[in-house]
Design a protein around this motif. Structure first.
Motif, short mmCIF file in Angstrom:
data_model
loop_
_atom_site.label_atom_id
_atom_site.label_comp_id
_atom_site.label_asym_id
_atom_site.label_seq_id
_atom_site.Cartn_x
_atom_site.Cartn_y
_atom_site.Cartn_z
N LEU A 106 -7.83 2.08 0.13
CA LEU A 106 -6.85 2.08 1.26
C LEU A 106 -7.92 3.01 2.39
O LEU A 106 -8.50 3.76 2.14
N ASP A 141 -3.87 4.71 6.39
CA ASP A 141 -2.80 4.08 5.78
C ASP A 141 -2.18 4.98 4.64
O ASP A 141 -0.71 4.81 4.59
N GLU A 166 0.99 -1.25 -0.05
CA GLU A 166 0.01 0.06 0.07
C GLU A 166 0.87 1.31 0.10
O GLU A 166 0.34 2.18 -0.47
#
Length: 316
Positions: A61, A65, A31
Motif C-alpha cells: 500500500l 493509505d 486496504e
C-alpha cells in the motif's frame, strides 16, 4: 515516516470479533481491513512499534493509505490513536470492546444496501481525498433515506459542491435541501440543475471575485441582489462592475447597498451602457453667465459624491 508504538496484547491467535466481521469489515475498504488485521497481528506478537513505511511495504500500500486507514478505524472507535511527540509518531491501542451497530448477521437485503452505500461512500472519499468522518457518512446516507436521492445523485451533489470550492458539510446539506424542494431526484434532473446553476453563476462569480467575495460566503439577501441586477434590471456584467468601481472610488470598498443604489438609479434613468454613464459624468459646459452651474444636468446631481453617499445609504 511515522513510528506507531503498539500496546502489547497476549493473544495465541489473531482476534477478530464477530462484530468486526459482521458489521465493520463489510463497510470498510479492503486496504483498511488489511491494516487493521496487521495491527492486531503485531500487537499479538509483542512488537512494541512498527513504522507506517514498513506496513505499507508489507501490505503493498501507499504510506498515505496506511495513515488513512488508521484515521478511519480511530473514527470508528476500533482503535485509540494519539500523537506522542513533535515528529508525529503515534501511540496505537486496540479497543477490545467493539460496539455492535445492529444484528450480528445482516440480512441479504441489508447486505445489498450496505454494498451500494459503501460504493457511494468510497467514491465520495475518493472525491474528497480523505476518509469520511462518521457524521459525514451518516449525512450522505441520510440524503438517500430522507430525500430519496439515488447514490449517483448524492455523488453529483458532492462533486458539484467541491467544484465550487466548498467541502463544508453544512453547505452540502443546504444544497440537498434545495434540490429536494425542487424535486430533483434523478441524475438527469441533477445535471440539468447544475448546468443552469453554472450558466447563472458564471457571471455572478465575476462580480463576486471583483469584490473579493466567494460564492460560498454570500447569503440569500446578497444572492437576491445579484438576481435583481442581472435579471430584473438586465444589466451586463460590465455595467455592474462599473458601479463597483464607483463604490471603490468613493467609499474605498465594494459596498453592496451602495452599488445597488447606483444600479437602481441607472435603471430608473434607463442608462444601460458604460458610455451613457461616462457621457453623464462629462456634460457639455453650460451656457450663460460665467460660473453658472447647470443644475438641470443629471450627472452633476447624481455624481455629487458626498451627497450621493448620504442619500444612497440613507444617512441624511
Amino acid at each position: 515516516m511515522t513510528t506507531l508504538m503498539l500496546k502489547q496484547e497476549n493473544y495465541a491467535f489473531v482476534p477478530l470479533s464477530a462484530t468486526f466481521v459482521d458489521e465493520y469489515m463489510p463497510a470498510a475498504r479492503g486496504e483498511y481491513v488489511k491494516v487493521y488485521i496487521m495491527l492486531v497481528r503485531y500487537m499479538q506478537t509483542g512488537e512494541i512499534g512498527v513504522t507506517t513505511s514498513f506496513l505499507s511495504d508489507t501490505l503493498g500500500l501507499l504510506e498515505t493509505d496506511v495513515l488513512k486507514a488508521l484515521e478511519y478505524w480511530h473514527q470508528k472507535g476500533l482503535i485509540s490513536m494519539k500523537t506522542i511527540d513533535a515528529a508525529g509518531n503515534l501511540s496505537i491501542q486496540l479497543n477490545s470492546q467493539i460496539e455492535s451497530k445492529g444484528p450480528a448477521v445482516p440480512s441479504a437485503k441489508t447486505e445489498t444496501a450496505q454494498e451500494y452505500s459503501d460504493g457511494m461512500l468510497m467514491e465520495i472519499e475518493s472525491m474528497m481525498g480523505r476518509p469520511l468522518s462518521t457524521r459525514e457518512m451518516d449525512t450522505f446516507l441520510s440524503f438517500k433515506s430522507e430525500y430519496s436521492f439515488p447514490g449517483e445523485v448524492v455523488m453529483l451533489l458532492v462533486q458539484h459542491c467541491l467544484n465550487r470550492g466548498v467541502s463544508d458539510l453544512r453547505y452540502m446539506e443546504k444544497v440537498a435541501i434545495n434540490w429536494h424542494s425542487l424535486g430533483i431526484n434523478t441524475v438527469a434532473l441533477a445535471q440539468s440543475n447544475i448546468r443552469k446553476h453554472e450558466d447563472k453563476w458564471s457571471n455572478y462569480r465575476k462580480v463576486l471575485t471583483y469584490l473579493g467575495m466567494k460564492e460560498a460566503e454570500i447569503m440569500k439577501p446578497q444572492e437576491d441582489l445579484l438576481d435583481k441586477w442581472f435579471n430584473t434590471y438586465s444589466f451586463s456584467t460590465e455595467m455592474i462592475l462599473k458601479a463597483c468601481d464607483i463604490s471603490f472610488n468613493n467609499l474605498g470598498k465594494g459596498e453592496l447597498k451602495y452599488i445597488d443604489a447606483i444600479l437602481r438609479s441607472w435603471n430608473e434613468e434607463n442608462i444601460k451602457t458604460p458610455e451613457e454613464v461616462d457621457s453623464r459624468k462629462k456634460p457639455p459646459k453650460a451656457k450663460g453667465k460665467p460660473g453658472r452651474k447647470d443644475t438641470s444636468d443629471f450627472t452633476e446631481r447624481e455624481y455629487d459624491y458626498s451627497e450621493l453617499e448620504k442619500k444612497l445609504l440613507g444617512r441624511e
